[in-house]
Design a protein around this motif. Structure first.
Motif, short mmCIF file in Angstrom:
data_model
loop_
_atom_site.label_atom_id
_atom_site.label_comp_id
_atom_site.label_asym_id
_atom_site.label_seq_id
_atom_site.Cartn_x
_atom_site.Cartn_y
_atom_site.Cartn_z
N TYR A 176 -5.71 8.01 -0.25
CA TYR A 176 -6.12 6.65 -0.31
C TYR A 176 -7.72 6.51 -1.06
O TYR A 176 -8.33 7.31 -0.60
N ARG A 231 -8.31 8.57 5.72
CA ARG A 231 -8.18 8.72 4.33
C ARG A 231 -8.62 10.08 3.60
O ARG A 231 -9.70 10.32 4.18
N LEU A 239 1.09 5.24 0.23
CA LEU A 239 0.62 6.27 0.70
C LEU A 239 1.06 7.57 0.34
O LEU A 239 2.15 7.95 0.64
N TRP A 279 0.87 -1.27 0.06
CA TRP A 279 -0.05 -0.03 -0.01
C TRP A 279 0.95 1.23 0.22
O TRP A 279 1.73 1.41 1.08
#
Length: 298
Positions: A197, A210, A180, A178
């Motif tokens: 995100y 997020r 970011l 992931w």
């Protein structure tokens, strides 16, 4: 005679010492009063939100077919549904306002001004129940948008935090796949921060906050970082961040209230004032410390 000279020297030293202390106290007092003088000059201009907005449910594909290229309308509808463009298209039904000519803040619940925040240079709020955030500068709302916070299994911690370090791009501590973007940490030990995100339209993160990419980039540039003495000691903290409220994980999305009573979903100025009241002393103390550090670093 010798005793007289020694006594005179002692009195002279005491006098100089007292003057030095008075000078230091005056400097500190002047420095502090300069902050207070600035605060007293601040005037919050009262603003009102767009009135008469009603909401209805529509098929997402039908609405997007007509409005996908209308960037301002698309932004408002994404905000109202707490999502991004990619996930908006995946939804079967979406909430649509009756008016789409206003600003983002007209359709989101935070108040446009809060008198109790007049002395606070910068502060961020994240509301768990409304899944929205707001940035205030001396009591005036300067930016707001949607967020998707921690899921029930990994809730976002609530309380008063301060922005720490930031990175244009970093890797999640939960999954190294992931990436970011525009990450700003607010809880270093737990690895909690706000960043870009995907927003599915409900709390879905592993405790982070997020954001849509444009919002993450704005806050990345707007908030202040901490100042460190070394790797283990903080000289001054960053921008205060207040995370508050509870999300009804077993119930319906709270913003569905907009369909029946739009006004009931607003966050009042009194609510923010009461929320910040027990924290204001700490916030101002850290703010003044940051100002002094910034002055000394010039």
């Amino acid at each position: 005679m010798r005793k007289y000279i020694m006594l005179s020297l002692f009195l002279a030293i005491v006098s100089i010492s007292c003057k030095n202390n008075e000078s230091k106290n005056d400097e500190s007092s002047n420095s502090q009063s300069s902050f207070n003088e600035d605060e007293e000059e601040i005037t919050i201009i009262a603003r009102e939100k767009l009135k008469g907005i009603q909401y209805k449910m529509m098929n997402s594909k039908a609405w997007l077919t007509i409005n996908e290229k209308n960037e301002s309308a698309l932004q408002i509808v994404m905000d109202v549904n707490r999502t991004d463009k990619k996930n908006l298209a995946k939804m079967d039904s979406i909430i649509i306002p009756s008016k789409l000519e206003g600003k983002r803040e007209d359709f989101l619940p935070f108040p446009l001004q809060v008198e109790a925040l007049k002395r606070v240079d910068k502060i961020l709020f994240f509301s768990y129940p409304t899944q929205t955030f707001a940035a205030y500068k001396n009591g005036t709302l300067v930016y707001t948008g949607p967020t998707n916070m921690g899921r029930e299994k990994d809730p976002t911690p609530t309380g008063l935090f301060f922005t720490n370090w930031k990175a244009e791009e970093t890797t999640s501590t939960f999954n190294d796949e992931w990436e970011l973007k525009w990450n700003f940490n607010i809880e270093n030990k737990l690895g909690v921060g706000f960043h870009q995100y995907e927003l599915p339209g409900y709390p879905a993160s592993h405790s982070c906050l997020r954001l849509q990419e444009k919002d993450a980039r704005y806050l990345y540039d707007w908030a202040n970082q901490w100042v460190l003495v070394d790797d283990e000691n903080i000289k001054s903290k960053g921008t205060p961040v207040v995370v508050f409220g509870e999300y009804p994980f077993r119930g319906k999305k709270p913003w569905l209230q907009l369909l029946t009573n739009p006004a009931s979903f607003e966050i009042s100025e009194d609510e923010i004032s009461q929320l910040v009241q027990p924290k204001i002393e700490t916030i101002i103390k850290e703010q003044n410390k940051s100002k002094l550090v910034a002055q000394n670093n010039k």
